[in-house]
Design a protein around this motif. Structure first.
Motif, PDB file in Angstrom:
ATOM      1  N   ASN A 152       0.830  -1.201   0.000  1.00  0.00           N
ATOM      2  CA  ASN A 152       0.000   0.000   0.000  1.00  0.00           C
ATOM      3  C   ASN A 152       0.869   1.257   0.000  1.00  0.00           C
ATOM      4  N   GLY A 204       1.670   2.552  -3.334  1.00  0.00           N
ATOM      5  CA  GLY A 204       0.555   3.045  -4.133  1.00  0.00           C
ATOM      6  C   GLY A 204      -0.291   1.959  -4.753  1.00  0.00           C
ATOM      7  N   THR A 256      -3.244  -0.816  -4.575  1.00  0.00           N
ATOM      8  CA  THR A 256      -4.491  -0.956  -3.836  1.00  0.00           C
ATOM      9  C   THR A 256      -5.298  -2.153  -4.349  1.00  0.00           C
ATOM     10  N   ASN A 257      -6.231  -2.616  -3.514  1.00  0.00           N
ATOM     11  CA  ASN A 257      -7.164  -3.686  -3.889  1.00  0.00           C
ATOM     12  C   ASN A 257      -6.462  -4.949  -4.374  1.00  0.00           C
ATOM     13  N   GLN A 305      -5.827  -0.016 -12.702  1.00  0.00           N
ATOM     14  CA  GLN A 305      -6.980  -0.246 -11.821  1.00  0.00           C
ATOM     15  C   GLN A 305      -6.552  -0.537 -10.380  1.00  0.00           C
ATOM     16  N   VAL A 333      -3.686   0.815  -8.951  1.00  0.00           N
ATOM     17  CA  VAL A 333      -2.733   1.846  -8.528  1.00  0.00           C
ATOM     18  C   VAL A 333      -3.514   3.073  -8.085  1.00  0.00           C
ATOM     19  N   LYS A 334      -3.163   3.614  -6.945  1.00  0.00           N
ATOM     20  CA  LYS A 334      -3.826   4.819  -6.451  1.00  0.00           C
ATOM     21  C   LYS A 334      -3.645   5.957  -7.445  1.00  0.00           C
ATOM     22  N   THR A 335      -4.676   6.769  -7.570  1.00  0.00           N
ATOM     23  CA  THR A 335      -4.604   7.884  -8.520  1.00  0.00           C
ATOM     24  C   THR A 335      -3.471   8.845  -8.175  1.00  0.00           C
ATOM     25  N   SER A 336      -3.161   8.945  -6.887  1.00  0.00           N
ATOM     26  CA  SER A 336      -2.074   9.839  -6.462  1.00  0.00           C
ATOM     27  C   SER A 336      -0.705   9.328  -6.906  1.00  0.00           C
ATOM     28  N   GLU A 337      -0.634   8.025  -7.264  1.00  0.00           N
ATOM     29  CA  GLU A 337       0.637   7.415  -7.682  1.00  0.00           C
ATOM     30  C   GLU A 337       0.644   7.064  -9.174  1.00  0.00           C
ATOM     31  N   ALA A 338      -0.300   7.654  -9.915  1.00  0.00           N
ATOM     32  CA  ALA A 338      -0.457   7.310 -11.331  1.00  0.00           C
ATOM     33  C   ALA A 338       0.794   7.622 -12.158  1.00  0.00           C
ATOM     34  N   PRO A 340       4.743   1.265  -8.610  1.00  0.00           N
ATOM     35  CA  PRO A 340       3.619   0.324  -8.453  1.00  0.00           C
ATOM     36  C   PRO A 340       3.311  -0.460  -9.722  1.00  0.00           C
TER      37      PRO A 340
END
Length: 228
Positions: A19, A22, A24-25, A155, A157-162, A167
């Motif tokens: 996590n 970055g 997720t899920n 899908q 990866v956190k949007t903040s880490e795009a 990640p």
């Protein structure tokens, strides 16, 4: 009880660690990856074809080639290079048609095997370097794979880490490792099954021709691929 709690802490620690990068899920990623890996595609057909017609060694080297191509795609997606191809109609079509022509070339080469003796000689002397490079090209020259990595990995990866490549690289490797194991199992199984069937030289020759037809069909399918 302490052991159970300890185990929970270990699992929690792993999820927290990922996590931090970055990602997720993860449970959904593992389930989706497993389903995608066991679903047959162009790469699977290529590996099976090589394993059936040229044996286990060729099958494993074809897997290694596909894996190398997948690692390249992961790197391209992580650093945004794949996005350039996906957005450029010219680049997309160039890769698509190059891949289609290459698959058709492999197919016609198999179909044009003139004699049983010629086929048996090719089967005995497998050029592993050519098989490996062929696997890389088959994977790299498939724009469908490019689109897959661009759609699938973000899908999880956190949007903040795009814009962070880390990640994407981690997820790509986590997808490739079990995929490699699965494909090697397929290669070994297919080659052993083929060994039992290929007692007749004529059967071997016809298997080679059927495989050539499969490659040509894959090439045509790739040529008709649309970005939409």
């Amino acid at each position: 009880m302490a052991k159970i709690l300890g185990g929970d802490r270990i699992h929690t620690f792993h999820f927290i660690s990922l996590n931090m990068f970055g990602i997720t899920n993860l449970p959904a990623f593992f389930v989706a990856s497993a389903l995608l890996i066991i679903t047959p595609g162009a790469d699977t057909m290529y590996i099976l074809s090589r394993s059936i017609t040229q044996g286990k060694k060729a099958g494993i080297y074809s897997v290694l080639g596909i894996v190398t191509g997948s690692l390249c795609h992961t790197t391209f997606a992580a650093f945004g290079l794949s996005l350039i191809v996906a957005r450029s109609a010219v680049a997309f079509d160039m890769i698509k048609y190059a891949g289609a022509v290459y698959l058709a070339y492999l197919g016609f080469k198999m179909l044009l095997t003139k004699s049983l003796a010629q086929f048996e000689l090719k089967t005995r002397s497998v050029n592993t370097q050519k098989v490996y490079i062929s696997g890389i090209l088959t994977n790299l020259l498939n724009p469908k794979v490019i689109l897959f990595y661009l759609v699938f990995l973000p899908q999880f990866v956190k949007t903040s880490e795009a814009h962070n490549p880390v990640p994407f690289l981690i997820l790509g490797i986590m997808f490739i490792i079990p995929g490699t194991i699965w494909c090697i199992m397929l290669a070994v199984f297919a080659s052993k099954l083929a060994d039992k069937v290929k007692k007749s030289g004529k059967v071997s020759l016809w298997l080679n021709r059927v495989t050539g037809g499969v490659f040509i069909a894959l090439g045509l399918r790739l040529a008709l691929l649309s970005k939409n």
